[in-house]
Design an enzyme around this catalytic site. Structure first.
Site, PDB file in Angstrom:
ATOM      1  N   ASN A 125     -15.975   6.296  -5.424  1.00  0.00           N
ATOM      2  CA  ASN A 125     -15.962   5.269  -6.479  1.00  0.00           C
ATOM      3  C   ASN A 125     -16.824   4.067  -6.088  1.00  0.00           C
ATOM      4  O   ASN A 125     -17.762   3.699  -6.804  1.00  0.00           O
ATOM      5  CB  ASN A 125     -14.510   4.850  -6.765  1.00  0.00           C
ATOM      6  CG  ASN A 125     -14.429   3.668  -7.734  1.00  0.00           C
ATOM      7  OD1 ASN A 125     -14.666   2.528  -7.355  1.00  0.00           O
ATOM      8  ND2 ASN A 125     -14.128   3.924  -8.982  1.00  0.00           N
TER       9      ASN A 125
ATOM     10  N   LYS B 135       0.847  -1.200   0.000  1.00  0.00           N
ATOM     11  CA  LYS B 135       0.000   0.000   0.000  1.00  0.00           C
ATOM     12  C   LYS B 135       0.870   1.232   0.000  1.00  0.00           C
ATOM     13  O   LYS B 135       1.964   1.225   0.566  1.00  0.00           O
ATOM     14  CB  LYS B 135      -0.883   0.021   1.254  1.00  0.00           C
ATOM     15  CG  LYS B 135      -2.072   0.945   1.139  1.00  0.00           C
ATOM     16  CD  LYS B 135      -3.152   0.314   0.278  1.00  0.00           C
ATOM     17  CE  LYS B 135      -4.439   1.047   0.296  1.00  0.00           C
ATOM     18  NZ  LYS B 135      -5.541   0.152  -0.100  1.00  0.00           N
TER      19      LYS B 135
HETATM   20  N1  GLU Z   1      -6.966   0.142  -3.526  1.00  0.00           N
HETATM   21  C1  GLU Z   1      -7.780  -1.010  -3.801  1.00  0.00           C
HETATM   22  C2  GLU Z   1      -7.923  -1.850  -2.557  1.00  0.00           C
HETATM   23  O1  GLU Z   1      -7.779  -1.365  -1.463  1.00  0.00           O
HETATM   24  C3  GLU Z   1      -7.305  -1.774  -5.022  1.00  0.00           C
HETATM   25  C4  GLU Z   1      -5.924  -2.305  -4.983  1.00  0.00           C
HETATM   26  C5  GLU Z   1      -5.464  -2.904  -6.290  1.00  0.00           C
HETATM   27  O2  GLU Z   1      -6.234  -2.851  -7.251  1.00  0.00           O
HETATM   28  O3  GLU Z   1      -4.347  -3.396  -6.347  1.00  0.00           O
HETATM   29  O4  GLU Z   1      -8.270  -3.001  -2.614  1.00  0.00           O
END
Ligand code: GLU
Length: 422
Positions: A229, A114
């Site tokens: 989103n 992340k």
């Molecule tokens: N940010 C999104 C999540 O928390 C997507 C992460 C991704 O697509 O790698 O799952």
């Protein structure tokens, strides 16, 4: 202002501590030794970067960014990058752990990662955002890449930001490298269905949860907290399926109509950060909205919304967490005791990373799939994941969150064992 900062870091610390607590319980229940927890409780790698950006007024501003890689025993790490004023180091750590869990639950060949930058994109120009996005990629370029760590969108980042980041990485790499990042525009190697994938995944979880509780989605009452989103696409999917979306909210307030809101009308009027309630005079508070009479409640906004203080007043039969961390552990206990079915964040919001995986596979193959193929594969993955977590919860007599963590940690712990790490 200072007090706000302290409250934020307190919250994100709580999020990390409670995540660690459930990880430890899950590993214990599965019979793994203490070393497994020692390895899983923190990211294996955490990079802190300072990014200078020349702002439109000619001055240089230095931004702080993070990239956490939780565990790469299964494969490269994967997860979004958020742009938000409240980003903290501990929050990014916790979010990287959640990404590992999501990857485990939907059985992807990834570990969790992340990223985050402390900034307020709502107050930045397009040009400033581009410079910040490119600066971030230059700063973290050594530890990311299509076989190391693959970023993606998250809070307040979108396909345009992914495009700039991909372009910057491709320049550094000296060849076109679409598999470096997911959530790209379709013309740059993005996948059909990626933009709405998180909401699609939540919808599939709602369908499965409704089957367990004998609720017909047609006519069912739904509350969606957050119109970003995930929240906005979800409200639309529910509305199109014939559910009554009786309330929605954004950061400024909530709209309520017991006969169901006109979601198409609201979507037309929402701004790009998901704000719409400021256009209406009659609003209620987010907290009041959570306690309305409903069948399905979907927190799709921010952390710590259902706590020990309001968990007793929640009237939904099913709570589906589209946001990361909306329910505290104490509240999870209360809701479970009240026989409210919780579909935890690490399961409910895993549709996004699932389609990101499909995007990466398509980039690696250079062969692109039709929308229907993506949707079909997503459904297959999510239905299996939901039922796996549900059955684990029933068989092991544990709540849905602990069950999801048990499913989520298993593969990465096994992979770490085979590698001889623990
Ligand atoms: N940010 C999104 C999540 O928390 C997507 C992460 C991704 O697509 O790698 O799952």
């Amino acid at each position: 202002m200072v007090a706000d900062k302290q409250a934020d870091s307190q919250d994100s610390n709580d999020v990390l501590v409670s995540t660690q607590e459930v990880i430890q319980t899950a590993l214990n229940k599965l019979g793994y030794p203490e070393e497994a927890y020692e390895l899983m409780k923190e990211p294996v790698r955490m990079m802190i970067v300072r990014i200078p950006v020349r702002m439109d007024d000619g001055k240089i501003k230095i931004f702080t960014g993070y990239r956490a890689q939780h565990n790469d025993a299964v494969g490269p790490t994967k997860g979004g990058v958020r742009f938000h004023p409240n980003v903290t180091e501990n929050e990014v750590r916790a979010l990287s752990i959640w990404m590992s869990l999501k990857a485990g639950i939907v059985d992807l060949p990834y570990g969790g990662g992340k990223g985050g930058i402390i900034c307020d994109p709502r107050k930045m120009s397009f040009r400033e955002l581009e410079a910040l996005s490119r600066g971030y990629v230059r700063a973290i370029s050594q530890i990311v890449g299509p076989t190391k760590d693959i970023p993606a969108p998250d809070v307040f980042t979108n396909s345009q930001i992914m495009a700039w980041m991909m372009d910057e990485y491709s320049r550094i790499d000296e060849f076109n490298n679409p598999g470096f990042i997911t959530g790209k525009p379709i013309v740059l190697g993005g996948s059909h269905g990626r933009e709405s994938a998180t909401a699609k995944g939540v919808t599939i979880c709602i369908e499965e949860a409704c089957k367990k509780r004998g609720i017909d989605i047609k006519g069912a009452r739904v509350i969606v907290q957050g119109f970003g989103n995930a929240g906005s696409f979800l409200a639309k999917f529910m509305y199109d399926m014939g559910a009554k979306v009786i309330a929605i909210s954004d950061a400024e307030g909530a709209l309520h109509d017991p006969d169901g809101l006109d979601i198409d009308y609201l979507l037309d009027r929402r701004d790009s950060f998901g704000t719409v309630t400021n256009l209406f005079e009659e609003t209620i508070s987010n907290q009041d909205m959570l306690e309305l009479e409903t069948d399905i409640l979907v927190p799709a906004a921010i952390e710590n919304q259902i706590t020990k203080d309001n968990a007793h007043n929640i009237k939904a039969s099913i709570v589906v967490e589209a946001a990361n961390g909306p329910t505290t552990l104490e509240a999870t206990k209360i809701l479970t005791e009240r026989d409210i079915l919780i579909v935890p964040d690490v399961l409910a919001s895993s549709g996004g990373v699932t389609v990101s995986y499909f995007e990466w596979v398509q980039n690696n193959q250079g062969y692109y799939w039709k929308e229907e193929e993506v949707q079909e594969k997503l459904r297959e993955v999510l239905v299996k994941a939901f039922n796996n977590v549900y059955t684990t919860s029933q068989n092991r007599q544990v709540d849905m969150r602990l069950a999801a963590y048990m499913v989520g940690v298993r593969k990465m712990t096994e992979a770490a064992r085979f590698r001889g790490w623990i």
